[in-house]
Design a protein around this motif. Structure first.
Motif, PDB file in Angstrom:
ATOM      1  N   ILE A 219      97.010  76.245  53.333  1.00  0.00           N
ATOM      2  CA  ILE A 219      97.937  75.548  54.220  1.00  0.00           C
ATOM      3  C   ILE A 219      99.375  75.959  53.919  1.00  0.00           C
ATOM      4  CG2 ILE A 219      98.925  73.277  54.735  1.00  0.00           C
ATOM      5  CD1 ILE A 219      96.091  72.161  54.284  1.00  0.00           C
ATOM      6  N   TYR A 220      99.684  76.013  52.637  1.00  0.00           N
ATOM      7  CA  TYR A 220     101.035  76.389  52.247  1.00  0.00           C
ATOM      8  C   TYR A 220     101.342  77.808  52.710  1.00  0.00           C
ATOM      9  CZ  TYR A 220     105.266  76.152  49.461  1.00  0.00           C
ATOM     10  OH  TYR A 220     106.568  76.121  49.062  1.00  0.00           O
ATOM     11  N   SER A 221     100.348  78.703  52.588  1.00  0.00           N
ATOM     12  CA  SER A 221     100.632  80.083  52.977  1.00  0.00           C
ATOM     13  C   SER A 221     100.721  80.214  54.493  1.00  0.00           C
ATOM     14  CB  SER A 221      99.608  81.046  52.382  1.00  0.00           C
ATOM     15  OG  SER A 221      98.449  81.058  53.148  1.00  0.00           O
ATOM     16  N   ILE A 222      99.993  79.364  55.237  1.00  0.00           N
ATOM     17  CA  ILE A 222     100.174  79.384  56.692  1.00  0.00           C
ATOM     18  C   ILE A 222     101.606  79.013  57.022  1.00  0.00           C
ATOM     19  CG2 ILE A 222      99.641  78.221  58.871  1.00  0.00           C
ATOM     20  CD1 ILE A 222      96.870  78.019  58.162  1.00  0.00           C
TER      21      ILE A 222
ATOM     22  N   TYR B 206      95.678  69.640  59.410  1.00  0.00           N
ATOM     23  CA  TYR B 206      95.176  69.699  58.038  1.00  0.00           C
ATOM     24  C   TYR B 206      95.930  68.767  57.109  1.00  0.00           C
ATOM     25  CZ  TYR B 206      91.655  73.182  58.665  1.00  0.00           C
ATOM     26  OH  TYR B 206      90.514  73.808  59.044  1.00  0.00           O
ATOM     27  N   LYS B 207      97.241  68.711  57.303  1.00  0.00           N
ATOM     28  CA  LYS B 207      98.021  67.852  56.414  1.00  0.00           C
ATOM     29  C   LYS B 207      97.654  66.385  56.626  1.00  0.00           C
ATOM     30  CE  LYS B 207     102.107  70.164  56.585  1.00  0.00           C
ATOM     31  NZ  LYS B 207     103.545  70.209  56.526  1.00  0.00           N
ATOM     32  N   ASN B 208      97.431  66.034  57.881  1.00  0.00           N
ATOM     33  CA  ASN B 208      97.026  64.667  58.162  1.00  0.00           C
ATOM     34  C   ASN B 208      95.675  64.372  57.525  1.00  0.00           C
ATOM     35  OD1 ASN B 208      96.874  62.086  59.542  1.00  0.00           O
ATOM     36  ND2 ASN B 208      95.256  63.058  60.703  1.00  0.00           N
ATOM     37  N   HIS B 209      94.801  65.370  57.593  1.00  0.00           N
ATOM     38  CA  HIS B 209      93.448  65.216  57.100  1.00  0.00           C
ATOM     39  C   HIS B 209      93.436  65.039  55.590  1.00  0.00           C
ATOM     40  CE1 HIS B 209      89.327  65.526  58.177  1.00  0.00           C
ATOM     41  NE2 HIS B 209      89.072  66.391  57.244  1.00  0.00           N
ATOM     42  N   LYS B 210      94.308  65.758  54.917  1.00  0.00           N
ATOM     43  CA  LYS B 210      94.218  65.866  53.472  1.00  0.00           C
ATOM     44  C   LYS B 210      95.109  64.913  52.694  1.00  0.00           C
ATOM     45  CE  LYS B 210      93.720  69.067  51.091  1.00  0.00           C
ATOM     46  NZ  LYS B 210      92.944  68.107  50.362  1.00  0.00           N
ATOM     47  N   THR B 211      96.355  64.828  53.133  1.00  0.00           N
ATOM     48  CA  THR B 211      97.317  64.116  52.310  1.00  0.00           C
ATOM     49  C   THR B 211      97.001  62.624  52.257  1.00  0.00           C
ATOM     50  OG1 THR B 211      98.767  65.528  53.585  1.00  0.00           O
ATOM     51  CG2 THR B 211      99.770  64.288  51.809  1.00  0.00           C
ATOM     52  N   THR B 212      97.208  62.048  51.094  1.00  0.00           N
ATOM     53  CA  THR B 212      97.077  60.603  50.993  1.00  0.00           C
ATOM     54  C   THR B 212      98.388  59.976  51.468  1.00  0.00           C
ATOM     55  OG1 THR B 212      97.713  60.890  48.709  1.00  0.00           O
ATOM     56  CG2 THR B 212      95.393  60.503  49.134  1.00  0.00           C
ATOM     57  N   SER B 213      98.315  58.721  51.867  1.00  0.00           N
ATOM     58  CA  SER B 213      99.490  58.046  52.398  1.00  0.00           C
ATOM     59  C   SER B 213     100.591  57.929  51.349  1.00  0.00           C
ATOM     60  CB  SER B 213      99.107  56.645  52.877  1.00  0.00           C
ATOM     61  OG  SER B 213      98.845  56.689  54.238  1.00  0.00           O
ATOM     62  N   ASP B 214     101.789  58.217  51.797  1.00  0.00           N
ATOM     63  CA  ASP B 214     102.931  58.082  50.915  1.00  0.00           C
ATOM     64  C   ASP B 214     103.889  57.120  51.617  1.00  0.00           C
ATOM     65  OD1 ASP B 214     104.804  58.417  49.034  1.00  0.00           O
ATOM     66  OD2 ASP B 214     105.335  60.481  49.547  1.00  0.00           O
TER      67      ASP B 214
ATOM     68  N   PHE C 233     105.580  60.773  57.044  1.00  0.00           N
ATOM     69  CA  PHE C 233     105.073  62.044  57.568  1.00  0.00           C
ATOM     70  C   PHE C 233     104.199  61.815  58.806  1.00  0.00           C
ATOM     71  CE2 PHE C 233     101.270  64.815  57.583  1.00  0.00           C
ATOM     72  CZ  PHE C 233     101.877  65.950  58.105  1.00  0.00           C
ATOM     73  N   ARG C 234     103.249  60.889  58.697  1.00  0.00           N
ATOM     74  CA  ARG C 234     102.331  60.684  59.823  1.00  0.00           C
ATOM     75  C   ARG C 234     103.041  60.061  61.018  1.00  0.00           C
ATOM     76  NH1 ARG C 234      98.720  60.105  55.479  1.00  0.00           N
ATOM     77  NH2 ARG C 234      97.106  61.701  55.577  1.00  0.00           N
ATOM     78  N   ILE C 235     103.955  59.131  60.750  1.00  0.00           N
ATOM     79  CA  ILE C 235     104.683  58.508  61.852  1.00  0.00           C
ATOM     80  C   ILE C 235     105.494  59.566  62.597  1.00  0.00           C
ATOM     81  CG2 ILE C 235     106.528  56.857  62.409  1.00  0.00           C
ATOM     82  CD1 ILE C 235     105.410  55.109  60.112  1.00  0.00           C
ATOM     83  N   GLU C 236     106.074  60.495  61.849  1.00  0.00           N
ATOM     84  CA  GLU C 236     106.842  61.562  62.471  1.00  0.00           C
ATOM     85  C   GLU C 236     105.935  62.455  63.320  1.00  0.00           C
ATOM     86  OE1 GLU C 236     109.599  63.374  59.691  1.00  0.00           O
ATOM     87  OE2 GLU C 236     109.566  65.187  60.920  1.00  0.00           O
TER      88      GLU C 236
END
Lengths: 357, 135
Positions: free
Chosen positions: A146-149, A201-209, A250-253
């Protein structure tokens, strides 16, 4: 199945001999007359099941198990005892991580079954650990991917978009028929796909912050960002935020960004008064956000499908990812969305997101 | 507008982007002179050498994030040790193609970064930003 490796520790040699005699055909048996000897075997052989006598001269079976809990956590433990000792039993369960408790003299069938079950538990434990390690590795690779994309893959594309800008500034855009325009369209489309893929992917992976969200600032930033290419649309923004809102920024944005860009994108071409109305009402329990436009609207029979992946209406140039991502992101933060629309009248999305204060 | 902000420094390891962004700045006449640096190190050497020479110092720095050896954030770590006078003269904006949420938040949180601009660079966006800081 390979032979099960069993270590049996008991200070009474007769028991060791009897055990060997009874089970040597079924298992690979290692025996020791003291905890110290048992420890040595553990260090040299990959033992799967340990049987220990509770009552030994220097150390009890439970204490032995406790002493190897850090160094040899994997072998499954069975405790043998010649008498019913409640205290030992309680200690065994609470501290020894013991799988079975068997009284002496043992019944061969019972012990055999216990060893077999213990081995199955051992295999399950190891398999689970391997799977977790595998999964962690996959996750790690996905993160790097993801980072490299977001960098390596996108950087040259953005350079190409920059070149198109220079071409425009130098007045050469129309110099080769429509070719520059086509290159620009392709580059923008690819960039859009990259952005949506990342968001997904970020939505799928990241935990809520959870952090404090200032809707005045956020909405203005998003409008600036998405209205950059389209200056015709008028925004009416009404934000009531008298109380702090805590949420996953992040998700709200991502959610609001997709909805606002859609509202701009799916306007009617001949509309002279393109309009997007955004209202935000922050309450103690939740925020309610309404985004409505006077654009092309959505066919009634499409309303149920717009949140599914890769659904696109024939009449427009969407990717079928935006609203899918909106829905996925809302699911992660326990938000809700409702939509109403009239064809060529416009569309209204209403979102509710719980306040995480 | 010209004259007030004369020099811009571009820090980017990507030659194509340096070329494009130089061109955009030249055509839009937003600055009179462009100092091109292919690494954070090169930029720091320049700033060190000319730190007492206002004529030589850039008024504005456009800094990339992803660079080998010294990335944009590492550059800023060194940059913050310059005297206040220099930091007040040389305003820094980040210019990056990043979509990484962490990078974006980190850039916004840095006290020496006035703005995070996204590639491709749009002259209008740069002009608006300059209007805010050099009026």
């Amino acid at each position: 199945m390979s032979t099960i490796r069993v270590l049996y520790i008991d200070d009474e040699e007769n028991n060791l001999t009897a055990f060997k005699a009874g089970f040597r055909r079924q298992y690979e048996i290692y025996t020791a007359t003291s905890a110290a000897d048992g420890q040595k075997i553990l260090e040299n052989v990959d033992i799967q099941v340990i049987i220990a006598d509770q009552k030994m001269p220097k150390i009890t079976g439970v204490d032995f198990f406790k002493s190897i809990s850090k160094t040899h956590p994997d072998p499954v433990r069975i405790l043998l005892t010649g008498y019913t000792d409640i205290e030992a039993l309680a200690d065994a369960i609470n501290h020894g991580d013991i799988y079975r408790y068997i009284t002496k003299p043992w019944n061969d069938l019972e012990l055999h079954n216990s060893i077999k079950n213990a081995y199955d538990a051992y295999v399950a434990k190891i398999e689970l650990r391997d799977k977790i390690a595998e999964l962690e590795k996959t996750n790690d690779e996905l993160n790097r991917f993801i980072y490299s994309i977001s960098h390596e893959l996108r950087a040259p594309l953005v350079s190409a978009m920059g070149i198109v800008n220079v071409v425009k500034m130098e007045g050469l855009f129309d110099s080769c028929g429509e070719y520059w325009g086509l290159i620009e369209t392709c580059a923008n489309k690819l960039d859009y796909y990259i952005q949506k893929t990342l968001q997904y992917y970020k939505n799928h992976k990241t935990t809520s912050d959870i952090s404090s969200v200032d809707f005045n600032k956020l909405i203005q930033e998003l409008i600036d960002l998405y209205s950059y290419t389209d200056k015709d649309t008028h925004f009416h923004v009404e934000i009531r935020q008298n109380t702090e809102f805590y949420g996953d920024a992040f998700r709200i944005e991502v959610i609001l960004g997709n909805l606002i860009s859609n509202a701009i994108k799916y306007q009617k071409e001949d509309e002279t008064n393109k309009k997007v109305v955004i209202s935000v009402d922050v309450q103690r329990e939740a925020v309610e956000i309404v985004i409505s436009d006077n654009g092309m609207g959505i066919l009634n029979e499409h309303l149920e499908k717009i949140f599914t992946q890769f659904f696109k209406a024939k009449t427009n140039q969407g990717t079928g990812l935006g609203l899918f991502i909106v829905k996925e992101a809302l699911n992660k933060i326990n938000g809700k969305i409702a939509v109403s629309s009239g064809l060529s009248e416009g569309t209204t999305f209403k979102i509710t997101i719980p306040n995480g204060r | 507008m010209a004259g007030k902000h004369k020099k811009v420094m571009l820090i980017d390891d990507n030659e194509v982007d340096l070329k494009i962004n130089s061109k955009i700045i030249t055509i839009s006449k937003l600055f009179e002179e462009i100092i091109v640096c292919q690494s954070g190190d090169e930029a720091l050497t320049y700033l060190n050498k000319h730190q007492d020479d206002d004529e030589r110092l850039p008024d504005f720095i456009l800094l990339d994030i992803q660079m080998p050896e010294m990335d944009g954030f590492e550059f800023l770590e060194v940059f913050k040790r310059f005297p206040d006078r220099l930091k007040e003269k040389c305003l820094v904006a980040i210019l990056s193609s990043t979509l990484d949420f962490g990078d974006i938040k980190k850039a916004e949180a840095n006290p020496y970064v006035i703005k995070l601009l996204k590639k491709p660079l749009f002259p209008k966006e740069l002009e608006q930003l300059l209007g805010k800081y050099f009026s």
